[in-house]
Design a protein around this motif. Structure first.
Motif, PDB file in Angstrom:
ATOM      1  N   PRO A 156       0.842  -1.205   0.000  1.00 42.72           N
ATOM      2  CA  PRO A 156       0.000   0.000   0.000  1.00 42.72           C
ATOM      3  C   PRO A 156       0.877   1.255   0.000  1.00 42.72           C
ATOM      4  N   ARG A 157       0.591   2.170  -0.891  1.00 34.02           N
ATOM      5  CA  ARG A 157       1.432   3.374  -1.047  1.00 34.02           C
ATOM      6  C   ARG A 157       1.079   4.438  -0.018  1.00 34.02           C
ATOM      7  N   VAL A 178       3.199 -10.454   6.371  1.00 31.76           N
ATOM      8  CA  VAL A 178       3.647 -10.805   7.724  1.00 31.76           C
ATOM      9  C   VAL A 178       4.867 -10.001   8.159  1.00 31.76           C
ATOM     10  N   GLY A 179       5.406  -9.164   7.281  1.00 32.79           N
ATOM     11  CA  GLY A 179       6.549  -8.348   7.664  1.00 32.79           C
ATOM     12  C   GLY A 179       7.085  -7.557   6.495  1.00 32.79           C
ATOM     13  N   MET A 203      12.321  -4.734   8.913  1.00 33.16           N
ATOM     14  CA  MET A 203      11.938  -3.359   9.223  1.00 33.16           C
ATOM     15  C   MET A 203      10.606  -3.414   9.964  1.00 33.16           C
ATOM     16  N   PRO A 204      10.472  -2.705  11.069  1.00 31.37           N
ATOM     17  CA  PRO A 204       9.184  -2.685  11.772  1.00 31.37           C
ATOM     18  C   PRO A 204       8.087  -2.131  10.864  1.00 31.37           C
ATOM     19  N   PRO A 209       1.751   2.872  10.539  1.00 39.30           N
ATOM     20  CA  PRO A 209       1.603   2.937  11.997  1.00 39.30           C
ATOM     21  C   PRO A 209       0.372   2.224  12.540  1.00 39.30           C
ATOM     22  N   ASP A 210      -0.699   2.133  11.767  1.00 42.00           N
ATOM     23  CA  ASP A 210      -1.938   1.536  12.263  1.00 42.00           C
ATOM     24  C   ASP A 210      -2.127   0.079  11.846  1.00 42.00           C
ATOM     25  N   MET A 211      -1.186  -0.506  11.119  1.00 40.83           N
ATOM     26  CA  MET A 211      -1.356  -1.869  10.608  1.00 40.83           C
ATOM     27  C   MET A 211      -0.946  -2.903  11.649  1.00 40.83           C
ATOM     28  N   GLN A 212      -1.777  -3.904  11.798  1.00 40.87           N
ATOM     29  CA  GLN A 212      -1.475  -5.050  12.662  1.00 40.87           C
ATOM     30  C   GLN A 212      -1.121  -6.234  11.763  1.00 40.87           C
ATOM     31  N   LEU A 213      -0.108  -6.976  12.153  1.00 38.69           N
ATOM     32  CA  LEU A 213       0.303  -8.155  11.381  1.00 38.69           C
ATOM     33  C   LEU A 213      -0.179  -9.422  12.072  1.00 38.69           C
TER      34      LEU A 213
END
Length: 165
Positions: free
Chosen positions: A50-51, A85-86, A94-95, A101-105
């Motif tokens: 996602p850009r 997944v990363g 990379m975190p 910032p709002d994405m959960q894996l």
């Protein structure tokens, strides 16, 4: 005239040296059924993320370490879905919060649709010095849902020797 010829020759040699130091592209990674490897869209080299502005800045920053700079995605196929997944760069993981910032894996890769290739598992070096992966997958994704998977398993007879993973 001799000076001009030397200048042109020097520029040619400089360009030749610069291109010889190009690095390998950083490809997105795929995990399926415990096998790891590469994933890419058919006919392309990069799986889209996602850009946003943070991604554009990170790509500019990481262009120095790869012909296709990072970050790139680490994906997993599980339960007929493609999950992000990363994120990876040339220097490692990379975190995800650095970019999203709002994405959960894990995150369903709902932004991806189309035909993809996965090359996973052990690999070897063929007699013509190419890398061959144990399994090649051709699969179709519709908004993160894997709808078709074709699998091709390698013939060990094509390998000159095992490569390291």
């Amino acid at each position: 005239m001799k000076l001009l010829l030397q200048l042109v020759l020097g520029m040619f040699l400089l360009a030749l040296v610069a291109t010889s130091h190009a690095t390998e592209p950083l490809y997105s990674q795929l995990e399926i059924e415990g096998m790891r490897g590469l994933i890419y869209p058919e006919g392309k080299t990069r799986v889209s993320l996602p850009r946003n502005q943070a991604l554009r800045q990170a790509r500019r920053l990481h262009m120095l370490c790869s012909a296709i700079g990072g970050p790139v995605g680490r994906f997993r196929i599980d339960q007929d879905r493609l999950w992000l997944v990363g994120l990876e760069t040339c220097s490692g993981e990379m975190p995800v919060s650095d970019i999203y910032p709002d994405m959960q894996l894990p995150q369903l890769a709902h932004w991806l649709s189309g035909n993809f290739v996965g090359k996973v598992g052990r690999n070897c070096i063929t007699r013509d010095h190419r890398t061959a992966f144990e399994t090649t997958l051709h699969f179709t994704v519709d908004e993160g849902h894997v709808t078709e998977v074709g699998r091709q398993v390698w013939d060990p007879a094509v390998c000159a020797y095992q490569a390291t993973n």
